[in-house]
Design an enzyme around this catalytic site. Structure first.
Site, short mmCIF file in Angstrom:
data_model
loop_
_atom_site.label_atom_id
_atom_site.label_comp_id
_atom_site.label_asym_id
_atom_site.label_seq_id
_atom_site.Cartn_x
_atom_site.Cartn_y
_atom_site.Cartn_z
N GLU A 71 -16.31 1.17 1.67
CA GLU A 71 -16.13 1.59 2.98
C GLU A 71 -16.76 2.68 3.51
O GLU A 71 -16.93 2.99 4.73
CB GLU A 71 -14.50 1.82 2.97
CG GLU A 71 -14.06 3.23 2.29
CD GLU A 71 -14.08 3.36 0.78
OE1 GLU A 71 -14.27 2.16 0.33
OE2 GLU A 71 -13.34 4.06 0.41
N HIS A 97 -6.48 4.40 -5.62
CA HIS A 97 -7.59 4.97 -4.99
C HIS A 97 -7.50 6.48 -5.06
O HIS A 97 -6.58 7.11 -4.76
CB HIS A 97 -7.70 4.43 -3.45
CG HIS A 97 -8.35 2.96 -3.67
ND1 HIS A 97 -9.22 2.72 -2.79
CD2 HIS A 97 -8.13 1.89 -4.19
CE1 HIS A 97 -9.54 1.21 -3.03
NE2 HIS A 97 -8.77 0.91 -3.88
N HIS A 118 0.81 -1.18 -0.10
CA HIS A 118 0.18 0.05 0.04
C HIS A 118 1.06 1.09 -0.06
O HIS A 118 1.75 1.33 0.74
CB HIS A 118 -0.95 -0.08 1.24
CG HIS A 118 -1.91 1.15 1.21
ND1 HIS A 118 -2.02 1.96 2.36
CD2 HIS A 118 -2.85 1.67 0.28
CE1 HIS A 118 -2.89 3.14 2.06
NE2 HIS A 118 -3.10 2.89 0.70
N HIS A 119 0.63 2.15 -1.09
CA HIS A 119 1.47 3.35 -1.05
C HIS A 119 0.24 4.63 -1.14
O HIS A 119 -0.35 4.97 -1.85
CB HIS A 119 2.01 3.47 -2.67
CG HIS A 119 3.12 2.76 -2.46
ND1 HIS A 119 3.80 2.42 -3.72
CD2 HIS A 119 3.67 1.83 -1.67
CE1 HIS A 119 5.12 1.84 -3.58
NE2 HIS A 119 5.07 1.31 -2.47
N GLU A 120 -0.02 4.97 0.39
CA GLU A 120 -0.71 6.29 0.35
C GLU A 120 0.25 7.27 0.47
O GLU A 120 1.05 7.75 1.20
CB GLU A 120 -1.46 6.22 1.75
CG GLU A 120 -2.01 7.42 2.23
CD GLU A 120 -3.21 8.05 1.07
OE1 GLU A 120 -3.92 6.93 0.99
OE2 GLU A 120 -3.15 8.78 0.60
#
Lengths: 702, 702
Positions: free
Chosen positions: B504, B479, B409-411
Site C-alpha cells: 500500500e 498489521h 478489521h480491528h484497528e
C-alpha cells in the site's frame, strides 16, 4: 421542592472595569471575576466581608500549543439562581438542598487565526464556592493535552492546616497540623508504614485540605466530580500564602488528554464559621451529577464481617501456598493457616446470618497471593479461580441458604491492565455465584508502568469500573484508589472507598493517633464515605502474639461511636467472631446501628479534638449518637433537643468505663439503660482516646 | 520419522581448558563454548572452517541486582542429538525435518551467598545455530528485571548487509544495502512516509539482518520464539565489526520483567553457501514450540478480497462522518463516499463467491474512524458497533448464503489497553455474526503510553491475542505488530502479519523499489508469512486521480508471481473488483494459485536481484512457479526437473509483454498455453521490475 432556575440579570451588582460580581443566595458570600491587563482570568471570594481568596489565578497550559491562560476577552456571560432539593439513594441525609447562584463566563482568546473559547462556571452557595473550566465543543479546541493548571488560592492569612503530604499514589498518611507556612511535606512522608508512595515535593499537600483561620472561620479546599482528569494536589507558596493546583502527571509528564466537550472537576472552597458546619456542607455532592443508576434498588446499605482482620493480626494468611520456599509452584507447600478455607468462611456466614449482618467479605479466596506483594507484574491474580480449599459451591450454597451475600475481594496489586483484561470473566463469575459486589484493592505500583493511582488514566479506570459494575447491578468499595470527590452521587453503587489511613494500620504499625478519627470527617470524608473498618473489641495485639506491642489507639466504646461519626453505607464489623461472642452486649450496638440515615445533626465538633454527632435512621424514628474524643478526656453533655419534644425514648448508652483509657484500660465499658425525654441533661465521661455511643428508641416502639 | 534423542557423550570433541565444542550432524558446523578468565560465558561459531562468529559474549544484566554476566563456573553440561520431522498445519512445506545437536550448559555463579544458576542452550544444525538463555525455576533467581542483554555477534569481515534502521515501533522501512561499517541508520529513517516510528540510534539495525560475505557465504541473524521478552535490535560496533543485542525498552527503560522458569527467545544465525538456501532454512520454525491449537481444523488457508485498496487509492473512505468539520459529533456531517456501506460490501461478497474466494475483509465498518489518526487516545474505536450504513444483519446473511466469511478489521490505533478491555465483547460479537478471524492494526503510538510496539508488554499482548483467538477458533493477521519469529508454528491461527513495508505504500508515497520484493523473503519473511497484499492490476494511480504520480513499482505479471514468491497462508487479491473484471484471464491465476504447499523448491535467488521459486500444492499435484526481478531485465530459464520425470503437464505462463516495463508499460502481459515435460527448456523474459507466474497441471488432471 421544585427546581428553580432563575435568570438573574440583576445579581451582578457591580461591573466596573470588567469586574463581574456575584452574591450568594443569602448575600453573605461574594464572588468576583475579571480579566487583568494581560487578559488573564482572575477571581476572588469573600465570605461575610472577609477576603477568603484574594485574586486567584485561572488558566490551563497546553502541551505543544498556546496556553488557555491569557489574551482573553469576555465574549458573553450569564447568571442563574438554582434552588432545588434531591433525594439521596443512601447517605447521611435523605434530602439535600441545592441552592446557589451561578456565573457562567464565556471567554474568547484573541490571539492567532483560530478563535478559541474557554468557559468558566462559578457556583456560589451560602457556605462556599465551586468553579470549573469548560472546554466547549464548538470552541475550536480539538484534541489537546493539559501540561499545567494555573488555578491558585491566595489566602488571607497563615492559617492552621490539617494536612497530609502531596502524593501521586497514596493518601494513607497520618495527619499533621501546622501553620501553612510551616508545612514541610517530606519530613512526614517517610514514617507512615505505607507500602507504595510517591511523595515528590516538600511544599505539596493533598486535598481535602482543612484550614482553621485565626480570625474565626474554617475553610476546606477540595474538588468535586473528578472525572477524566488527574487529582489535584496543592503546592504551597509559603511567602505568598498561596496554594496552586498541582495535577498528578502521567508517565510522560502530561496531566490530562482532553478535547472539546470536556470539563475539569470543580474546584471547591467550603466555608463555615463553626467547625461543625463543615461536616454538613453538601456543596461537593451538589456539584456532582445525579445518579446514572436508573434503578438503584440493588444497592442495599448494610454491614459486613469478613475473613480479614485475622490476617492483619497474624492468625491466618491470605496465601494458600507457602511462598517462602521458592518461586516456582513446583516447589510450593501448603500453608496450614490459610484463612479463606471452606469451614472458616462458613463460620462467618453462619455468624452473619445469626446476627442479621447481610454481607461477608472474604479475602484470600483466589489464586495469586503467594508472590504478589511488590512484584510489579501482570498475571499475578486470578479473579475467577478459587484456592483448592475454598469450596465455592458449598460456600455459595450455604450463603444462599443463610440469606447472606459474599463480597468478592479483587486485589489488583496495581496491575490494572491485567485486571481490566479479566474483568468480563470476573463479572460472569460473580453473576454465576450470586456475588453482589466487590472490595477492590490497588496495593502496589500501577501497571501501565509509570502511571499513578491518582492520574487521569486511573481516574478513568475507577469510573469505568463504577459504570460497569453498575450496569451489572453490583457495588464496589475500593481500597487504595484516588480519594473520593462526591462521585457516589453519580454512581451510588460505588458506595465506599478507603483512600486514607484505615484502622488496620493499628494492627501492625505505629498506627493512628487517638485524634485520627476526629480529623478524617473534616478531611478525607468530605469527598465521600470511607471503609474505615471500625468495631475492634480486642484492642491490644499481644493477645495474638505476646511479643506484639501494637494496639488500636481507642477504647472499646469509641469503636462503637465510630459507626455514627464515620459515615459509610457499608460498614465493617471488623473484629474476629470470637471477640464479638465474648461481648454480646456491646456487639448489640453494632447489630442495631444503621448505615443509612434520614437526618444528621452535628452537636459539636472540632477537628483533631472531638466529634459529637446525632443521626436519625432512614425510614424510622430511632436516633443514634456518637461521641469521640482525641487523647484528651472530655465531658460529653449532649443537647438532646433533636428528639421529638415531649416524646419518651428508651436510651441505651455504651460508654467508657470509669477507669477506661485507650492506653491503660481500653476495653472497659459500661452500658446504661434509661428512659428519657429531649429535655434530659446528660453528662458522660469520654476517656482519653474514648467515646460513647447511644441508641434512642421512641418508647412504645420495640 | 520417529524423534530421536541421543545422548552424545562423544560429540564434544575437545574440552581443553574448559572449552566445550560441538559439531553439527554433518560435522561441517562447529560451536565452541567457554568461560573466560573472569568467568564470563563466550561462544564461537564456525561453518565449513570459516569463523562466522568469533568469541561472542553472553550474559544478562539485571536492574538493582548483580548481573548474570560473569563469575560463573560450569556446574554441569550435556549434549543431545535430535532427528525428527513434523507436519505443518499449513506452510511452504508439509513436512519439516528438525535435525540438530544440542549443548546444554548449566552455569553457577560463585559470587555472594545465594548461588544463582543460568543455563545456556545451543542447538547446532547443518545450516545454522540457535541459542538461548534459560533461567531455571530452582536457580535462586526469583523475580528479576533485565536491564541489558550482552549477547554479541563479532563477525569475520565487513559484510554487505541488507538492513533497515533499528526502531522500537515500526519495520515499515525501505531496505538499504551497504557494508556493515558503512551503515548509518538515521540517514534513512526520515524518508519513508511512516506514520509512527521511533528510530533512536545511528548504529542500530533490525533483524532479520541479511548479510553477504565477501568470501562466498550468506548469513542472517534473527531470533526465534519471541515470547515474554522485547524484540532484539542489533547495535553495530563499526570498528570491531561486531553486533550487539539491543533490546527494546519499556517506558521506564527496563527491558524485561522475568522470573525463574522464564527463558529468552532463541538467538539465531542462519548460514548458507548459496543465497537460495537461506529461503528454505527452517531453523526458526524448528526452534519454536509445537502448535498449542489442539484441533487446527478451523484454520483454512485461502485468499481474500476486501474493502481496502479503494480507500488507499482515494476512491472511498474509512470514516462515515466528515471529520474535517469539527470535533464534536454534534457538528459532523455524513461523507458521501464511505466504503463499508452495505451495497458495496455485498458487491464484494458476491464477487468473492463467484470466484471461490473464501474471505472478504471489510475496513471502516465500525465506529471511530473520524478522529483516530494520531489522537493518542483511548475510547476511539468500538469493535462491536457498525456504522449506520453497514447493515450487519443483511451483510452477514448474504455472506452466509454465498458461503463467504467476513474478516473483521480491528484497528486499535495503538490504544491497546482499550482494545483489550473491549476484546471479550468483540469476540462475542464475532461469534454472533460468524466471523472467522481478524485483521488487526496498530497504527499509532502505543497506550499504555510510553510502551513500544516491539517491547515486552506488546510482545505479551500479541501472544495473549493469539491464544485468546485460538481458544475461540479464530485467526489473526496483524498489521504494525512486532516482526514475526516463527510463532506461527505454535499459534497457527496467527497466520500472517504485516510488520514490514507493504504494497500500500505504493498507492500514496514514493513506495517500494522494484527490488523490494526480492529482499523481503531474505529478511522479514524469515520470521514468518507476510500479508503483503499483492495482485494490483491497475498499476498507475493516475487512473483514480489524474494529478497522482504514484504507481506500484511492478509489472502486472510480477504481481501474479508474488503469490508464489511471497508466502502467506492468507493472501489478498488486493485490487478493486472492476480491475479484475477487466482482466479475467490474468485474474484466473490468482483464483487458482494455492496458499498452502506441500513442497517448495527455490530454483535460484539473490537478495535484491531476483527470486525464482517453484511450489507444489498441498494435497495435489499441480506446481506453480513464480519468478520476479528487480529493476533489471532478466532471462528466466527455469530447470523444470522438479516435475515428475516423463509426465506431461499443461503449462500456463503469465509473463510480461515483450515491451513491458514497470515504469513505461507495466500492464502489458501475455498468457501462453502449452503442454510440456520436465525436460522442457524455457526462456522467458522478465521485464525491468517484472516477473512471471506459471501454473503446471499434470495432463489428464483437470
Amino acid at each position: 421542592m421544585l427546581s428553580a432556575f432563575i435568570l438573574m440579570g440583576n445579581v451582578l451588582n457591580a461591573q466596573v472595569a470588567n469586574v463581574l460580581k456575584l452574591n450568594s443566595p443569602n448575600n453573605l458570600m461574594e464572588l468576583k471575576f475579571y480579566l487583568d491587563e494581560q487578559g488573564r482570568p482572575r477571581y476572588g471570594f469573600k465570605a461575610e466581608g472577609l477576603p477568603i481568596v484574594k485574586d486567584g489565578r485561572l488558566g490551563i497550559l497546553l502541551k505543544d500549543a498556546i496556553g488557555l491562560d491569557k489574551d482573553f476577552v469576555v465574549d458573553s456571560h450569564y447568571t442563574l439562581e438554582m434552588d432545588d432539593s434531591w433525594t439521596t439513594v443512601w447517605g447521611e441525609e435523605k434530602q439535600i438542598r441545592n441552592h446557589y447562584r451561578s456565573l457562567n463566563v464565556r471567554l474568547k482568546q484573541i490571539l492567532g487565526a483560530t478563535k478559541r473559547t474557554l468557559i468558566l462556571e462559578f457556583r456560589l452557595f451560602d457556605d462556599g464556592l465551586g468553579f470549573r473550566y469548560i472546554f466547549p465543543e464548538d470552541g475550536n479546541l480539538g484534541l489537546f493535552t493539559v501540561s499545567d493548571e494555573l488555578t491558585t488560592f491566595p489566602l488571607d492569612a497563615d492559617h492552621d492546616v490539617y494536612w497530609i503530604p502531596g502524593d501521586y499514589d497514596t493518601n494513607e498518611y497520618r495527619y499533621s497540623r501546622s501553620k501553612l507556612s510551616q508545612i514541610h511535606a517530606l519530613q512526614f512522608s517517610e514514617d507512615n508504614n505505607i507500602a507504595f508512595k510517591q511523595s515528590v515535593h516538600d511544599s505539596l499537600v493533598q486535598t481535602p485540605l482543612m484550614m482553621i483561620a485565626g480570625d474565626g472561620y474554617y475553610l476546606a479546599i477540595h474538588e468535586a466530580a473528578l472525572v477524566h482528569y488527574p487529582a489535584m494536589n496543592l503546592e504551597i507558596d509559603r511567602s505568598k500564602l498561596e496554594l496552586k493546583s498541582h495535577l498528578v502527571p502521567d508517565v510522560l509528564g502530561n496531566k490530562a488528554y482532553l478535547q472539546g466537550g470536556d470539563k475539569t472537576p470543580w474546584r471547591v472552597i467550603l466555608y463555615a464559621k463553626k467547625a461543625k458546619d463543615i461536616l454538613t456542607n453538601r456543596i461537593i455532592l451538589n456539584l456532582n451529577e445525579p445518579s446514572k443508576i436508573a434503578d438503584p434498588s440493588f444497592i442495599k446499605p448494610g454491614k459486613f464481617i469478613g475473613v480479614w482482620w485475622e490476617m492483619h493480626v497474624g492468625k491466618s494468611s491470605w496465601n494458600y501456598w507457602d511462598k517462602s520456599t521458592a518461586l516456582s509452584s513446583k516447589f510450593w507447600k501448603k500453608v496450614n493457616h490459610h484463612g479463606a478455607n471452606t469451614a472458616n468462611v462458613i463460620r462467618y456466614i453462619d455468624f452473619a446470618s445469626k446476627h442479621d449482618i447481610p454481607y461477608v467479605l472474604v479475602e484470600g479466596w483466589n489464586e495469586g497471593w503467594e508472590d504478589w506483594f511488590g512484584a510489579y507484574r501482570e498475571h499475578i491474580f486470578s479473579f475467577s479461580k478459587p484456592y483448592p480449599d475454598f469450596d465455592i459451591n458449598a460456600i455459595s450454597a450455604r450463603a444462599k441458604a443463610k440469606n447472606v451475600k459474599l463480597i468478592m475481594h479483587h486485589e489488583t496489586s496495581g496491575a490494572v491492565t491485567d485486571y481490566e483484561r479479566q474483568l468480563d470473566t470476573a463479572i460472569r463469575f460473580m453473576i454465576q455465584y450470586g456475588y453482589p459486589g466487590i472490595k477492590g484493592g490497588y496495593v502496589g505500583k500501577i501497571i501501565p508502568r509509570g502511571e499513578h493511582h491518582d492520574g487521569q488514566w486511573m481516574v478513568d479506570h475507577y469510573e469505568r469500573l463504577a459504570s460497569k459494575f453498575g450496569l451489572n447491578k453490583m457495588t464496589m468499595d475500593l481500597h487504595e484508589p484516588v480519594r473520593p470527590t462526591g462521585l457516589h452521587r453519580t454512581y451510588p453503587n460505588w458506595w465506599s472507598n478507603e483512600a486514607a489511613r484505615g484502622n488496620e494500620f493499628n494492627a501492625w504499625s505505629r498506627g493512628n493517633l487517638p485524634e485520627h478519627e476526629t480529623i478524617l470527617p473534616f478531611t478525607r470524608l468530605l469527598g465521600g464515605p470511607m471503609d474505615y473498618t471500625p468495631g475492634i473489641f480486642q484492642i491490644k495485639m499481644n493477645v495474638y502474639d505476646s511479643a506484639k506491642k501494637e494496639q488500636v489507639h481507642t477504647t472499646l466504646a469509641k469503636q462503637l461511636a465510630l459507626y455514627v461519626t464515620m459515615y459509610s453505607p457499608i460498614q465493617m464489623a471488623a473484629d474476629l467472631i470470637e471477640n464479638y461472642e465474648k461481648r454480646p452486649d456491646a456487639f448489640k450496638f453494632i447489630k442495631e446501628v444503621p448505615t443509612d440515615w434520614d437526618t444528621t445533626v452535628v452537636l459539636d465538633a472540632e477537628p483533631g479534638d472531638y466529634i459529637y454527632m446525632a443521626r436519625r435512621e432512614r425510614n424510622g424514628k430511632q436516633w443514634f449518637v456518637g461521641a469521640i474524643t482525641d487523647e484528651q478526656e472530655r465531658l460529653f453533655e449532649p443537647d438532646l433537643s433533636f428528639l421529638t419534644p415531649g416524646k419518651k425514648y428508651t436510651m441505651v448508652v455504651y460508654r467508657d468505663g470509669d477507669s477506661a483509657d485507650w492506653e491503660r484500660n481500653p476495653m472497659s465499658y459500661v452500658i446504661d439503660n434509661k428512659t428519657i425525654r429531649s429535655t434530659e441533661k446528660l453528662k458522660i465521661r469520654l476517656a482519653p482516646g474514648g467515646g460513647c455511643a447511644i441508641q434512642l428508641t421512641p418508647a412504645g416502639k420495640n
